[in-house]
Design a protein around this motif. Structure first.
Motif, PDB file in Angstrom:
ATOM      1  N   THR A  64       0.796  -1.124  -0.030  1.00 16.41           N
ATOM      2  CA  THR A  64      -0.246  -0.075  -0.008  1.00 16.41           C
ATOM      3  C   THR A  64       0.709   1.366  -0.075  1.00 16.41           C
ATOM      4  O   THR A  64       0.383   2.360  -0.058  1.00 16.41           O
ATOM      5  CB  THR A  64      -1.036  -0.223   1.278  1.00 16.41           C
ATOM      6  N   ASP A 384      -0.731  -9.417 -13.212  1.00 18.19           N
ATOM      7  CA  ASP A 384      -1.703  -9.193 -12.054  1.00 18.19           C
ATOM      8  C   ASP A 384      -1.634  -9.815 -10.773  1.00 18.19           C
ATOM      9  O   ASP A 384      -2.086  -9.356  -9.763  1.00 18.19           O
ATOM     10  CB  ASP A 384      -3.167  -8.841 -12.699  1.00 18.19           C
ATOM     11  N   HIS A 409       4.271  -6.472  -6.837  1.00 19.12           N
ATOM     12  CA  HIS A 409       3.647  -7.503  -7.129  1.00 19.12           C
ATOM     13  C   HIS A 409       4.516  -8.905  -6.730  1.00 19.12           C
ATOM     14  O   HIS A 409       4.038 -10.056  -6.653  1.00 19.12           O
ATOM     15  CB  HIS A 409       2.995  -7.742  -8.328  1.00 19.12           C
ATOM     16  N   GLN A 430      -3.256 -11.228  -0.326  1.00 15.67           N
ATOM     17  CA  GLN A 430      -4.650 -11.802  -0.537  1.00 15.67           C
ATOM     18  C   GLN A 430      -5.874 -10.590   0.281  1.00 15.67           C
ATOM     19  O   GLN A 430      -6.796 -10.271  -0.449  1.00 15.67           O
ATOM     20  CB  GLN A 430      -4.939 -13.119  -0.021  1.00 15.67           C
ATOM     21  N   HIS A 433      -5.843  -7.666  -1.724  1.00 17.71           N
ATOM     22  CA  HIS A 433      -6.058  -7.699  -3.172  1.00 17.71           C
ATOM     23  C   HIS A 433      -7.035  -8.698  -3.368  1.00 17.71           C
ATOM     24  O   HIS A 433      -6.653  -9.942  -3.776  1.00 17.71           O
ATOM     25  CB  HIS A 433      -5.074  -7.830  -4.010  1.00 17.71           C
ATOM     26  N   SER A 436      -7.519 -10.778  -6.614  1.00 20.88           N
ATOM     27  CA  SER A 436      -6.294 -11.418  -7.283  1.00 20.88           C
ATOM     28  C   SER A 436      -6.172 -12.657  -6.837  1.00 20.88           C
ATOM     29  O   SER A 436      -6.267 -13.049  -5.811  1.00 20.88           O
ATOM     30  CB  SER A 436      -5.155 -10.220  -7.130  1.00 20.88           C
TER      31      SER A 436
END
Length: 565
Positions: A64, A384, A409, A430, A433, A436
């Motif tokens: 973040t 992604d 990522h 997790q 996101h 994702s």
């Protein structure tokens, strides 16, 4: 007049900082904070170990770019969190750790879980404070967040004794300050000009972008800069993915042993522009660069400039602001066609190195080659998706083949080389996101540290997929012992076969064992398709030695790890 407790002040101050998630394990010294959280919109993620809680907060900050928050109870709760704090310090991650402590009137009386906590933690944090007046809690929390964010980011520590948290006072007595804004500044304009002149004289310049480029949000300006100048770029630490490896001028991580252009680029460059990174072990303390190369070091922390090697030009400031200055100052002076031959040299080096490594990447051997495992996982994941990397040899192998296409990522410990981060990092990814896919690749040794965070995943419904590189040993240490003392003189490194997939199944997750390379991808498809926490137990070859093991074998020898590269 309304009354407020110390615990309520903590929660209110955290809400003011827009904190959405806190990572913690409950404890009596934290009771007033926990009670106040019930009436707040902050999500409490309670873990199975304080080490995991701190590591989850660390990952939250990486994901973040805002300080992660961990709550530790007194004594053993505090000491359990120290490894995670040290990991954040070495990686430069903004972290706010709030710890309970024995009541102020019980200090020094051998009360339960009494320790000199603030004295113990001081060397491992940027800033620390003990609050003894409940009315000052909001001010202390505001300062903690400012310190974590400002300058070079890092962990901070705030200690609040149990009686201070439980104290009650009139709301009007509570002290607050106007929040301080972190000011981002550029570097001295004259030094910017000197940098541009130096790059203009170069025949083989390179850019190396690190965590400072990531946390400053410099991705767009970095891409503009390399496209405007034609200077090739390498990445490191949290800077991996700030420029996609798919960009024609980005040659991926500046990891000397990675099959690519790294060794050629770093050793043959005549001018090196370092953006928000340090000359640590990963650059052989500055010795990886040609001894005649001239360095331009841009960093927000003045103390890091000149560590291990003196630069020709030092640029103190925010990396994104510095790139803005360099874009302006270099316009028309640095032209892409000046370095075309150098870029072609790097492309050839990259192609040749990958061709030499192709046999390992496509190996069909059984037990499975660890490189083949990492390649299969990397090919399966999209740009992604998120990946957490944990382990000794496992981290080295994954770094040798990972495609970094988006910043933030891929999560890994960094310079502290801390095992146990994988599952906590996967949990945070997790949560941050939820739509994702999140994977973890981890060595079987590292898996043991925080294995019960699978229970946390199951409680929270987090479908993280964990891939175990299972060589049935503390592989990196075993290999380093073999290199130093011989294959027959290894000790304390064999773990034996463990059906980790069955353990996850027993908890309620999905488990599968893989022994052949062509079954890795189908297993990944089934694991992600299960839509619940999963573990794929991949049995890999035990005796393949990574470059990391070679480096580890050099510890204690004259020249240290330098001789391993």
């Amino acid at each position: 007049m309304a009354k407020i407790t110390g615990g309520q002040m903590v929660v209110r101050a955290l809400q003011k900082e827009r904190v959405s998630h806190i990572f913690s394990i409950s404890g009596g010294h934290l009771a007033p904070i926990y009670d106040a959280l019930i009436d707040s919109d902050i999500n409490l993620v309670h873990t199975r170990h304080e080490q995991s809680a701190v590591m989850m907060a660390d990952a939250w900050a990486r994901l973040t770019k805002e300080p992660g928050v961990a709550l530790l109870t007194a004594g053993p709760g505090f000491t359990n969190g120290i490894t995670g704090i040290a990991n954040a310090l070495m990686a430069g991650i903004p972290l706010v750790v709030i710890s309970g402590a024995v009541a102020t009137d019980m200090k020094g009386k051998l009360d339960l879980q009494d320790l000199p906590q603030i004295e113990a933690i001081a060397p491992l944090v940027k800033w620390s404070e003990r609050v003894v007046d409940c009315c000052r809690i909001p001010v202390a929390i505001e300062e903690a967040f400012y310190q974590a964010r400002s300058g070079a980011p890092g962990p901070v520590y705030l200690e609040i004794p149990a009686d201070v948290l439980g104290a009650e006072t009139e709301d009007s007595n509570v002290k607050t300050n106007e929040p301080r804004t972190v000011i981002k500044t550029g570097a001295d304009p004259e030094r910017i000009k000197a940098s541009i002149n130096l790059l203009g004289e170069a025949k083989r310049p390179v850019v190396v972008a690190g965590s400072g480029a990531y946390f400053s949000g410099a991705g767009d300006n970095l891409q503009r800069f390399i496209e405007q100048t034609g200077i090739p770029c390498f990445t490191t630490a949290m800077g991996k993915g700030v420029i996609s490896d798919a960009h024609p001028l980005c040659f991926g991580p500046g990891f000397a042993v990675r099959p690519g252009a790294g060794m050629t680029g770093l050793t043959q460059a005549d001018v090196v522009l370092l953006l928000g990174t340090r000359l640590s072990l990963f650059f052989v303390f500055g010795k990886i660069f040609n001894q005649n190369a001239k360095l331009i070091h841009a960093c927000i922390e003045p103390a890091e400039i000149g560590r291990n090697r003196k630069p020709e030009v030092s640029l103190v400031g925010d990396v994104d602001k510095i790139l803005e200055q360099m874009l302006s100052a270099g316009r028309g002076k640095l032209k892409p066609d000046s370095y075309q031959d150098w870029v072609l040299t790097l492309r050839k080096a990259e192609k040749d190195a990958r061709e030499k490594f192709k046999e390992q990447m496509e190996s069909n051997q059984v037990p499975i080659h660890p490189v083949r495992l990492c390649v299969e996982l990397d090919r399966f994941l999209t740009e992604d998706d998120f990946l957490a990397v944990d382990g000794g040899d496992t981290s080295v192998w994954m770094n040798m083949v990972r495609s970094y296409r988006k910043a933030g990522h891929t999560l890994e410990s960094g310079l502290f080389g801390c095992l146990g981060v994988g599952l906590p990092y996967g949990v945070s990814a997790q949560i941050a996101h939820p739509n994702s896919r999140v994977a973890v690749i981890i060595g079987d040794g590292a898996l043991g540290f925080n294995f019960l965070e699978f229970h946390t995943m199951l409680r929270l419904g987090l479908p993280v997929v964990v891939v175990v590189n299972n060589d049935q040993a503390w592989g990196m240490v075993r290999h380093s012992q073999m290199l130093r003392y011989g294959k027959e003189r290894t000790i304390g490194v064999d773990l034996g076969y463990v059906p980790y997939h069955k353990l996850v199944e027993a908890l309620g997750g999905y488990g599968e064992e893989v022994r052949e390379p062509d079954r890795i991808r189908p297993a990944l498809e089934r694991a992600f398709g299960a839509k619940k926490p999963a573990l794929i137990n991949v049995l890999t070859e035990r005796d393949i030695i990574s470059p990391g093991s070679i480096a580890l074998a050099a510890i204690g020898k004259k020249g240290g790890l330098t001789g391993a590269y």
